[in-house]
Design an enzyme around this catalytic site. Structure first.
Site, short mmCIF file in Angstrom:
data_model
loop_
_atom_site.label_atom_id
_atom_site.label_comp_id
_atom_site.label_asym_id
_atom_site.label_seq_id
_atom_site.Cartn_x
_atom_site.Cartn_y
_atom_site.Cartn_z
N ASP A 13 -3.59 -5.84 -10.94
CA ASP A 13 -3.77 -7.42 -10.77
C ASP A 13 -4.94 -8.27 -10.82
OD1 ASP A 13 -0.62 -7.83 -11.51
OD2 ASP A 13 -0.72 -7.77 -8.76
N GLN A 225 -2.89 -0.50 -11.47
CA GLN A 225 -2.90 -0.76 -10.19
C GLN A 225 -4.59 -1.07 -9.76
OE1 GLN A 225 -0.70 1.87 -11.03
NE2 GLN A 225 0.77 0.28 -11.90
P1 IMP Z 1 6.42 0.59 -7.40
O1 IMP Z 1 4.85 1.31 -8.10
O2 IMP Z 1 7.33 0.25 -7.92
O3 IMP Z 1 6.76 2.47 -6.99
O4 IMP Z 1 5.72 -0.11 -6.40
C1 IMP Z 1 4.75 0.02 -5.08
C2 IMP Z 1 4.33 -1.78 -4.57
O5 IMP Z 1 3.20 -0.94 -5.72
C3 IMP Z 1 4.41 -2.49 -4.82
O6 IMP Z 1 4.04 -3.03 -3.84
C4 IMP Z 1 4.24 -2.61 -5.83
O7 IMP Z 1 4.44 -4.68 -6.25
C5 IMP Z 1 2.90 -2.71 -6.09
N1 IMP Z 1 2.75 -2.65 -7.27
C6 IMP Z 1 2.74 -1.62 -8.68
N2 IMP Z 1 2.15 -1.72 -9.74
C7 IMP Z 1 1.84 -2.58 -9.58
C8 IMP Z 1 0.55 -3.58 -10.43
O8 IMP Z 1 0.56 -3.29 -12.15
N3 IMP Z 1 0.17 -4.27 -9.89
C9 IMP Z 1 0.31 -5.10 -8.76
N4 IMP Z 1 1.09 -4.30 -7.41
C10 IMP Z 1 1.39 -3.25 -8.35
#
Ligand code: IMP
Length: 432
Positions: A13, A225
């Site tokens: 972000d 990410q």
């Molecule tokens: P996942 O990628 O959905 O498995 O989430 C794992 C962690 O990564 C969590 O803390 C999410 O909030 C974070 N996360 C995943 N994608 C993003 C993104 O695009 N921006 C910020 N945090 C992310």
């Protein structure tokens, strides 16, 4: 010819959407190489708001090719939904423009069900995932039982894979998590239909990218990410399941490592994080609220309020090293305008009095790290119309110069507002 890689250097972000959008003008192709629809870019073009989670934001630019590489995990329903919404708004999103790697793994309904069931079972210890099935999909890829885009074109293989997976996943879902079972036949029919629509898009992305490079064209690799959510290098286990570091652009797209570069690192002028996990400079006071309100820090994928804190230069310096970042793209500097004092974290102090200048692997140790702050003056002047670095207020330049000094990488651009024009260009990254 250049293969510019843009990566996040914090916890995601960082405001990649705008920077990617600006750089897109200079390239012929845009490539996503990791992550999935856990990402989210909000873009405003011609007064219209677009939120894209999977399709590269370059799709909004006529004449640019957009690639979803093999390293991305693709939810076909989301891919098709975004395509349909773009088409309905008059944006070209056909197979001449949008290409999907035949080697990309697909997010299946059981991945989403498992993601949600696991998070629920973890209770207070949850990772705080986006619930999109990202982790379970990457697990299946590594376990060698994943369904790939190419399987959509071979119905017998698709059916056999779905049946085998659903049999195993239903065991976990019903016996361990006490959730409802899924129906393999219904999933097969649904994915068969997705395959019929996606067939013209599915291709050997690595080959097409190589052809573009051979023709002297430039590419932009759009990371999703951020470095500290990296499965290997991030604050494990509070991470995502892919590698957002720049090196991943190579494996996740099939372009050889010697062809890649330069590497740019996105840095937000302060720090945010969504989901669980340690965050040394987190602010739970008025300043944190200020950053969330002024910076509109709410997730574009889940709508969750983001945790906010002072800029942690230790985190950024760590990322500069891991990704070989050659230029910083500083975003949302205008959000700091109006704060009287600013703090920059330049190191961590441990309970035994020792100091650290990198992020420890042990979360217990990271939780004990007290930020070593340098206090700097804020500025009150509106900076959104500034276009030359030397026109920024002196306090603002001091803040940036101290950051550059601590992290060891120069500024490539500074964003001073949401508009495309609200940018100070410091360096032509294509002139190498
Ligand atoms: P996942 O990628 O959905 O498995 O989430 C794992 C962690 O990564 C969590 O803390 C999410 O909030 C974070 N996360 C995943 N994608 C993003 C993104 O695009 N921006 C910020 N945090 C992310």
């Amino acid at each position: 010819m250049a293969c510019v890689i843009v990566v996040g250097s914090q916890w995601g972000d960082e405001g990649k959407g705008k920077v990617v959008d600006l750089l897109t003008e200079r390239v012929q192709g845009i490539v996503r190489f990791q992550g999935g629809n856990n990402a989210g870019h909000t873009l405003v073009v011609g007064g219209e708001k677009f939120i894209l989670h999977l399709i590269p934001s370059g799709v909004l630019h006529p004449g640019k090719k957009c690639f979803v590489g093999n390293g991305v995990v693709v939810d076909p329903e989301v891919f098709l939904g975004e395509m349909d919404r773009l088409t309905a708004r008059g944006v070209e999103a056909g197979p001449g423009k949008l290409r999907l790697s035949e080697r990309a793994h697909l997010i299946m309904p059981y991945h989403k069900a498992l993601d949600l069931a696991r998070e629920k079972a973890k209770g207070g210890a949850a990772i705080g995932t986006t619930g999109r099935g990202i982790g379970p999909c990457y697990e299946d890829k590594v376990s060698r039982v994943g369904v790939r885009a190419v399987d959509l074109l071979e119905p017998e293989i698709l059916q056999a894979k779905i049946e085998a997976n659903v049999a195993e996943k239903n065991f976990w879902l019903t016996q361990y998590y006490k959730e409802e079972p899924l129906d393999a036949g219904a999933i097969y029919q649904q994915y068969l239909a997705f395959g019929q629509r996606l067939a013209p898009y599915i291709t050997d992305v690595a080959l097409e990218l190589d052809e573009m490079l051979e023709a002297g064209q430039s590419l932009l690799f759009e990371g999703a990410q951020g470095t500290h959510l990296d499965i290997d290098h991030g604050t494990y286990p509070f991470v995502t399941s892919s590698n957002p570091v720049a090196g991943s652009a190579c494996c996740g797209s099939g372009v050889g490592v010697t062809k890649l570069g330069p590497v740019l690192g996105l840095v937000k002028a302060y720090t945010t994080r969504v989901g669980g996990g340690p965050f040394p400079t987190e602010l739970e006071d008025e300043n944190g609220k200020w950053l969330r309100d002024q910076g509109a820090e709410y997730g574009s994928t889940t709508g969750r309020p983001r945790r906010c804190g002072w800029l942690d230069a230790v985190v950024v310096k760590h990322s500069v090293r891991l990704s070989g970042i050659e230029g910083l793209c500083l975003t949302k500097l205008d959000v700091l305008t109006g704060l009287k004092k600013l703090r920059l974290c330049v190191g961590y102090r441990l309970p035994d009095g020792s100091t650290m200048h990198s992020v420890p692997a042990s979360l217990a140790k990271l939780a004990q790290c007290q930020p070593i702050y340098e206090d700097l003056e804020g500025w009150q002047e509106d900076i959104t119309s500034v276009r030359r670095y030397q026109d920024l207020p002196a306090a603002c330049r001091t803040y940036l110069e101290r950051l550059v000094q601590v992290v060891g990488a120069p500024l490539a651009m500074v964003s001073v507002g949401a508009d495309r024009e609200a940018t100070i260009m410091m360096k032509d990254v294509f002139a190498q």
